[in-house]
Design a protein around this motif. Structure first.
Motif, PDB file in Angstrom:
ATOM      1  N   THR A   2       0.841  -1.182   0.000  1.00  0.00           N
ATOM      2  CA  THR A   2       0.000   0.000   0.000  1.00  0.00           C
ATOM      3  C   THR A   2       0.883   1.240   0.000  1.00  0.00           C
ATOM      4  O   THR A   2       2.024   1.217   0.449  1.00  0.00           O
ATOM      5  N   SER A   4       1.219   5.128   1.325  1.00  0.00           N
ATOM      6  CA  SER A   4       0.751   6.030   2.368  1.00  0.00           C
ATOM      7  C   SER A   4       0.060   7.243   1.763  1.00  0.00           C
ATOM      8  O   SER A   4       0.317   7.618   0.618  1.00  0.00           O
ATOM      9  N   GLN A   5      -0.778   7.874   2.564  1.00  0.00           N
ATOM     10  CA  GLN A   5      -1.417   9.117   2.121  1.00  0.00           C
ATOM     11  C   GLN A   5      -0.377  10.226   1.980  1.00  0.00           C
ATOM     12  O   GLN A   5      -0.505  11.112   1.147  1.00  0.00           O
ATOM     13  N   THR A   7       3.579  10.919   1.153  1.00  0.00           N
ATOM     14  CA  THR A   7       4.801  10.341   0.594  1.00  0.00           C
ATOM     15  C   THR A   7       5.811  11.454   0.340  1.00  0.00           C
ATOM     16  O   THR A   7       5.477  12.638   0.347  1.00  0.00           O
ATOM     17  N   ALA A  38       5.189   7.797  11.886  1.00  0.00           N
ATOM     18  CA  ALA A  38       5.923   6.747  11.181  1.00  0.00           C
ATOM     19  C   ALA A  38       7.343   7.212  10.923  1.00  0.00           C
ATOM     20  O   ALA A  38       7.647   8.408  10.972  1.00  0.00           O
ATOM     21  N   LYS A  49       7.427   5.673   0.152  1.00  0.00           N
ATOM     22  CA  LYS A  49       6.005   5.485  -0.180  1.00  0.00           C
ATOM     23  C   LYS A  49       5.223   4.844   0.953  1.00  0.00           C
ATOM     24  O   LYS A  49       4.008   4.934   0.980  1.00  0.00           O
ATOM     25  N   GLN A  50       5.895   4.151   1.859  1.00  0.00           N
ATOM     26  CA  GLN A  50       5.225   3.516   2.986  1.00  0.00           C
ATOM     27  C   GLN A  50       5.563   4.276   4.263  1.00  0.00           C
ATOM     28  O   GLN A  50       6.163   3.749   5.183  1.00  0.00           O
ATOM     29  N   GLY A  52       3.702   5.781   6.944  1.00  0.00           N
ATOM     30  CA  GLY A  52       2.463   5.987   7.681  1.00  0.00           C
ATOM     31  C   GLY A  52       1.310   5.271   7.027  1.00  0.00           C
ATOM     32  O   GLY A  52       1.476   4.520   6.067  1.00  0.00           O
ATOM     33  N   PRO A  53       0.121   5.497   7.546  1.00  0.00           N
ATOM     34  CA  PRO A  53      -1.054   4.777   7.078  1.00  0.00           C
ATOM     35  C   PRO A  53      -1.561   5.270   5.721  1.00  0.00           C
ATOM     36  O   PRO A  53      -1.149   6.321   5.232  1.00  0.00           O
ATOM     37  N   GLU A  54      -2.477   4.484   5.154  1.00  0.00           N
ATOM     38  CA  GLU A  54      -3.111   4.864   3.886  1.00  0.00           C
ATOM     39  C   GLU A  54      -3.938   6.129   4.033  1.00  0.00           C
ATOM     40  O   GLU A  54      -4.162   6.840   3.053  1.00  0.00           O
ATOM     41  N   HIS A  95      -4.165  12.572  -1.551  1.00  0.00           N
ATOM     42  CA  HIS A  95      -2.766  12.177  -1.394  1.00  0.00           C
ATOM     43  C   HIS A  95      -1.904  13.434  -1.242  1.00  0.00           C
ATOM     44  O   HIS A  95      -2.128  14.439  -1.923  1.00  0.00           O
TER      45      HIS A  95
END
Length: 113
Positions: A2, A4-5, A7, A38, A49-50, A52-54, A95
């Motif tokens: 996934t 993250s929101q 990046t 994060a 890109k990863q 924290g959360p989506e 995003h």
């Protein structure tokens, strides 16, 4: 995998290449200061890109880049041992891409897409 929101992408403007291995921390402002969300490091293409959360709630956020360690690894002196970028996230699910253009004695950023 996934995304993250929030990046980021770090480019080494002095060398004209992506900046791999830059430590990045994402924090959110709370009533008591900054709360960690994060942490990670940029990949071989200079991207995180990863991070924290989506989806994150709206509010004030900050990215902290460990630029001192990045430059020290190549034996390069730098004026900025870290870069802090604060920004506001609206509670609309969009995003947020926050790039960093980096050199030992200057940096710039912008709202990416």
């Amino acid at each position: 995998m996934t995304v993250s929101q929030i990046t980021t992408h770090v480019l080494d403007a002095q060398r004209g290449v992506p900046a791999p291995g830059v430590g990045v921390e994402l924090s959110r402002r709370s009533g008591e200061g900054w709360e960690p969300v994060a942490s990670g490091a940029t990949d071989a293409d200079g991207r995180a890109k990863q991070l924290g959360p989506e989806r994150v709630p709206g509010g004030e956020y900050r990215l902290r880049f460990d630029t001192g360690a990045y430059f020290a690894a190549s034996g390069t002196d730098t004026f900025y041992p870290e870069v802090l970028i604060g920004f506001t996230v609206a509670d609309d699910g969009r995003h947020y891409h926050v790039p960093l253009l980096l050199s030992p004695f200057a940096y710039s950023t912008y709202r990416g897409s």
